[in-house]
Design an enzyme around this catalytic site. Structure first.
Site, short mmCIF file in Angstrom:
data_model
loop_
_atom_site.label_atom_id
_atom_site.label_comp_id
_atom_site.label_asym_id
_atom_site.label_seq_id
_atom_site.Cartn_x
_atom_site.Cartn_y
_atom_site.Cartn_z
N SER A 34 0.80 -1.27 0.09
CA SER A 34 0.01 0.09 -0.25
C SER A 34 0.91 1.12 0.06
O SER A 34 2.04 1.12 0.05
CB SER A 34 -0.84 0.12 1.20
OG SER A 34 -1.91 1.15 1.18
N TYR A 56 4.36 0.47 -3.00
CA TYR A 56 4.15 -0.45 -4.27
C TYR A 56 5.81 -0.97 -4.59
O TYR A 56 5.63 -1.94 -5.20
CB TYR A 56 3.59 0.33 -5.23
CG TYR A 56 2.03 0.79 -4.97
CD1 TYR A 56 1.48 -0.09 -3.98
CD2 TYR A 56 1.44 1.87 -5.77
CE1 TYR A 56 -0.01 0.29 -3.64
CE2 TYR A 56 0.31 2.07 -5.30
CZ TYR A 56 -0.54 1.46 -4.46
OH TYR A 56 -1.76 1.99 -4.25
N HIS A 77 -3.41 1.67 -13.44
CA HIS A 77 -3.03 0.24 -13.76
C HIS A 77 -1.91 0.08 -14.65
O HIS A 77 -1.16 -0.82 -14.63
CB HIS A 77 -4.15 -0.20 -14.78
CG HIS A 77 -5.58 -0.50 -13.77
ND1 HIS A 77 -6.71 -1.20 -14.31
CD2 HIS A 77 -5.76 -0.62 -12.28
CE1 HIS A 77 -7.42 -1.41 -13.32
NE2 HIS A 77 -6.98 -0.97 -12.28
N LYS A 95 -9.71 -4.98 -13.90
CA LYS A 95 -10.40 -4.47 -15.38
C LYS A 95 -11.02 -3.06 -15.02
O LYS A 95 -11.33 -2.97 -13.75
CB LYS A 95 -11.48 -5.24 -16.04
CG LYS A 95 -12.42 -6.32 -15.19
CD LYS A 95 -13.32 -5.22 -14.15
CE LYS A 95 -13.99 -5.93 -13.07
NZ LYS A 95 -13.83 -5.44 -11.83
N ASP A 176 -15.80 1.39 -15.79
CA ASP A 176 -16.36 0.44 -14.38
C ASP A 176 -17.45 -0.55 -14.68
O ASP A 176 -17.04 -1.49 -14.05
CB ASP A 176 -16.66 1.82 -13.36
CG ASP A 176 -16.00 0.98 -12.01
OD1 ASP A 176 -16.98 0.46 -11.36
OD2 ASP A 176 -15.01 1.18 -11.62
#
Length: 327
Positions: A34, A56, A77, A95, A176
């Protein structure tokens, strides 16, 4: 299974669902990363994860991790998956795979250069009821497929600062919610040969409702409807010349379906029996792909994820939605 050691990048709601299903399935979840030690530590304690990383970068540098599930919002992403790939980790990326096709192609190329798996976490494709549906289609039970219809409609927060409405966070119904019916249509009918899209934009400029009409090889047609402002039936239908297949509410989660012949005879009824939410099936598929040394057996190989991002790009072009990163 290959015994891959999993790490999770980010600690939001979707990360929690995935961690829970990994634990249900008995897979090897070893670390979480995190942007803060507190968040990572809380998440690790909740799911019994041995190592909690405060960044990360620390997660991807962990030598005891083989594959990383990227669970950040859409605009991150590409950056996050690229970071993991550069450090030799396979990636399962939430996704929509990226913001656009260009980013998806970059990850595809990098994964190929590194000999690593890059896979979109379109979990619906790997659910048992979807596996059975593909078997039915392959057997020709429905005859020639002429139409596919699907909706993904939810009543979600209207706060302009919420990630679903903020363009800088990839907000809007399409990436989304709409990714589900668009990917489903691709799964059944393949790439569209024509696309028509219409949308209502919200106060922030993000799409709140969006509908598509697409044509496919052989003249088959598809329709999709997505909304972040109103909940609808969330069902899907495949119509063939010999029979139709109706997926019940909520079609993109473990659910039931029935196959009905044109004379009204019910040919098959299916009821899902799945432990947890069902996100473990995509993890199983990722592990098999790594063991096989490629992605040819995936229900959604990266080449198709890249092409689907191209479809989403065209839909956004038609409705006039661009993200700040693209300007």
């Amino acid at each position: 299974m290959t015994g891959l050691r999993w790490g999770i990048l980010a600690t939001g709601g979707i990360a929690a669902s995935f961690a829970s299903d990994l634990r249900t399935a008995g897979l090897d979840l070893q670390a979480v990363g995190s942007r803060s030690q507190e968040s990572a530590g809380t998440f690790a304690a909740r799911f019994g994860i041995p190592r909690a990383h405060a960044s990360y970068e620390a997660l991807v540098e962990d030598p005891d991790i083989d594959i990383i599930y990227v669970a950040t919002p859409h605009p991150m992403h590409h950056e996050n998956a690229r970071l993991a790939l550069e450090h030799g980790k396979h990636v399962l990326v939430e996704k929509a795979f990226t913001l656009n096709r260009a980013q998806a192609e970059d990850l595809q190329q990098l994964a190929a250069e590194k000999g690593l798996l890059a896979m979109e976490a379109m979990w619906t494709r790997y659910l048992p009821h979807m596996v059975r549906i593909r078997e039915i289609l392959a057997a020709g039970t429905l005859g020639e497929i002429r139409a596919v219809m699907a909706d993904h409609t939810q009543h979600l927060p209207t706060d302009p600062a919420h990630r679903l409405n903020a363009l800088e966070l990839g907000g809007g119904a399409l990436l989304d919610l709409g990714i589900y019916p668009v990917s489903f249509i691709w799964d059944v009918l393949g790439e569209p040969v024509s696309i028509q899209a219409s949308a209502r934009l919200g106060e922030t400029g993000a799409d709140a409702e969006i509908a598509t009409v697409m044509t496919h090889a052989g003249g088959a047609v598809s329709t999709s409807l997505s909304s972040s402002r109103a909940a609808g039936p969330n069902t899907a239908t495949i119509v063939g010349t010999d029979a139709w297949l109706q997926l019940d509410h909520v079609w993109y989660t473990p659910t039931s379906f029935r196959v009905t012949a044109t004379d009204g005879t019910v040919l098959e009824e299916y009821e899902s029996q799945v432990d947890g939410r069902g996100m473990q099936y995509q993890a199983f598929a990722a592990e098999r792909a790594v063991a096989d040394g490629g992605s040819g057996g995936l229900a959604l190989p990266i080449a198709e994820s890249v092409a689907i991002m191209g479809t989403l790009d065209e839909i956004r072009r038609q409705i006039g939605v661009r993200y700040p990163e693209e300007v």
